[in-house]
Design a protein around this motif. Structure first.
Motif, short mmCIF file in Angstrom:
data_model
loop_
_atom_site.label_atom_id
_atom_site.label_comp_id
_atom_site.label_asym_id
_atom_site.label_seq_id
_atom_site.Cartn_x
_atom_site.Cartn_y
_atom_site.Cartn_z
N HIS A 206 0.84 -1.18 0.00
CA HIS A 206 0.00 0.00 0.00
C HIS A 206 0.89 1.24 0.00
CE1 HIS A 206 -2.95 -3.01 1.15
NE2 HIS A 206 -3.91 -2.14 0.90
N GLY A 207 0.30 2.35 -0.44
CA GLY A 207 1.15 3.53 -0.63
C GLY A 207 2.12 3.26 -1.77
N GLU A 208 3.36 3.59 -1.56
CA GLU A 208 4.38 3.37 -2.59
C GLU A 208 5.33 2.24 -2.19
OE1 GLU A 208 4.16 5.04 -5.41
OE2 GLU A 208 2.43 6.15 -4.60
N SER A 209 4.81 1.22 -1.54
CA SER A 209 5.68 0.21 -0.92
C SER A 209 5.69 -1.14 -1.63
CB SER A 209 5.26 0.00 0.54
OG SER A 209 3.98 -0.59 0.63
N HIS A 210 5.17 -1.21 -2.86
CA HIS A 210 5.04 -2.49 -3.55
C HIS A 210 6.38 -3.20 -3.77
CE1 HIS A 210 1.32 -0.35 -4.46
NE2 HIS A 210 0.76 -1.51 -4.72
N ASP A 211 7.46 -2.44 -3.87
CA ASP A 211 8.75 -3.03 -4.22
C ASP A 211 9.55 -3.49 -2.99
OD1 ASP A 211 9.18 -0.48 -3.25
OD2 ASP A 211 10.78 0.00 -4.67
N LEU A 212 8.99 -3.40 -1.79
CA LEU A 212 9.76 -3.72 -0.59
C LEU A 212 9.75 -5.19 -0.24
CD1 LEU A 212 8.86 -0.76 1.81
CD2 LEU A 212 10.94 -1.09 0.47
N ASN A 213 8.65 -5.88 -0.51
CA ASN A 213 8.50 -7.29 -0.12
C ASN A 213 7.94 -8.06 -1.30
OD1 ASN A 213 8.89 -6.82 2.96
ND2 ASN A 213 7.23 -5.41 2.40
N GLU A 214 8.57 -9.19 -1.63
CA GLU A 214 8.18 -9.91 -2.84
C GLU A 214 6.78 -10.52 -2.73
OE1 GLU A 214 9.70 -13.93 -4.92
OE2 GLU A 214 11.17 -12.29 -4.99
N SER A 215 6.45 -11.08 -1.59
CA SER A 215 5.14 -11.73 -1.44
C SER A 215 4.03 -10.69 -1.38
CB SER A 215 5.11 -12.59 -0.18
OG SER A 215 6.05 -13.65 -0.29
N LEU A 216 2.85 -11.10 -1.85
CA LEU A 216 1.71 -10.19 -1.93
C LEU A 216 1.07 -9.93 -0.56
CD1 LEU A 216 -0.19 -11.59 -5.03
CD2 LEU A 216 0.88 -9.34 -4.88
#
Length: 339
Positions: free
Chosen positions: A112-122
């Protein structure tokens, strides 16, 4: 000490419509019309990374108060599904609490926010452990005399579950408030599909698919979904998420995994409040009426408010700000009524 109650919220027509309340709550129109004071929490905000445990990283924003010599405490805010720390309702509530002398921490859930690239799992709604771990990290890094938590919609569901675990995990959380939380996810999913107007499901699905496209771009080596799966409705795509990316084995087991229905909250050890509206078109009020709650949890069902709306008038401000601030302040002053 007299606290505002849901019955006190009596908006003018046409804001007596739950659909209008719901549609306005996250609309661009509302964001434009709100007074500048609703965004004060953005001033001096520090963007930070917090520890979700096991290498998981979550983002958030911390804003220290400057109103008084000593802070009332730390207020932590959780947004709803596909919202963020910058959702209108989060900013408005945070700004009100800031004015009352609270330090504010706004947490982004995974993806959420701009954090999609921080953790590989959904992200999925059963990822409570990382949120609780992050709450513990926040409590350690920004220690306060009082720590209170408020969440909206899915964030309200997370807030209630986090509050259940906080004492066991040694997190000094003293109060939790949930606005229009998801209670029984299976009922909520049915409601969006079967009884709510079509545009609610379309709204959430558009936001979710956009989020999944951003996630796919961030991790191109991972195939999260087939193209045909992305074209499914809410139920179908949720089931694909469960079968592809969780160990639950079935959609029903997953939905039960984050349910707080029935007696699920019976062992709550800290005071909490659930505020909802009878005209909420997203979360059926029957789910709240079936709850079996301990005396430590206040259930307040307003006549009006829609889903996370509670908009008072054409200035687009929300009754929730007054409601949440009054209870947080009562907790800070040791005056919150206990059964």
């Amino acid at each position: 000490m007299t606290l505002p109650q849901g019955r006190d919220f009596q908006p003018p027509w046409p804001l007596t419509s739950g659909h209008i309340q719901t549609m306005l709550s996250s609309s661009g129109v509302r964001r434009t019309m709100l007074p500048r004071s609703a965004y004060r929490v953005l001033e001096g905000a520090q963007e930070v990374m917090v520890d979700g445990g096991e290498g998981i990283r979550l983002t958030g924003s911390f804003t220290p108060q400057k109103k008084q010599q000593v802070s009332r405490g730390l207020a932590v805010l959780f947004h709803g599904w596909e919202g963020s720390v910058d959702s209108t309702y989060v900013l408005q509530t945070g700004s009100r609490l800031l004015d009352d002398g609270w330090d504010i921490f706004r947490l982004n859930f995974r993806d959420h926010g701009e954090s999609h690239d921080l953790n590989e799992s959904l992200f999925h709604s059963c990822r409570i452990d990382e949120v609780v771990h992050a709450l513990g990290d926040i409590a350690q890094r920004w220690p306060a005399r009082v720590m209170a938590l408020a969440g909206f919609s899915l964030g309200g569901n997370f807030a209630l579950r986090a509050a259940m675990q906080a004492p066991v995990k040694g997190i000094p959380l003293q109060y939790a408030l949930a606005v229009c939380p998801i209670i029984d996810p299976s009922e909520g999913l049915f409601s969006l599909e079967e009884s709510a107007p079509w545009f609610y499901q379309a709204y959430f699905m558009n936001k979710w698919r956009r989020s999944l496209r951003i996630k796919q771009k961030a991790f191109p080596h991972v195939q999260y979904f087939e193209l045909q799966e992305l074209k499914q409705n809410l139920r179908g795509l949720t089931e694909s998420l469960v079968l592809r990316h969780t160990d639950f084995g079935s959609l029903e087991a997953y939905l039960d995994g984050y349910s707080v229905a029935g007696r699920a909250l019976a062992q709550m050890q800290i005071p909490a409040t659930i505020l909802t509206a009878r005209d909420d078109p997203v979360i059926p009020v029957t789910a709240f009426e079936k709850l079996e709650l301990p005396s430590s949890i206040e259930l307040d069902i307003a006549t009006y408010g829609g889903h996370c709306g509670f908009i008072r008038g054409w200035d687009m401000t929300s009754f929730c700000d007054e409601y949440i601030a009054a209870r947080f302040n009562a907790i800070a002053e040791g005056q919150f009524p206990r059964a």
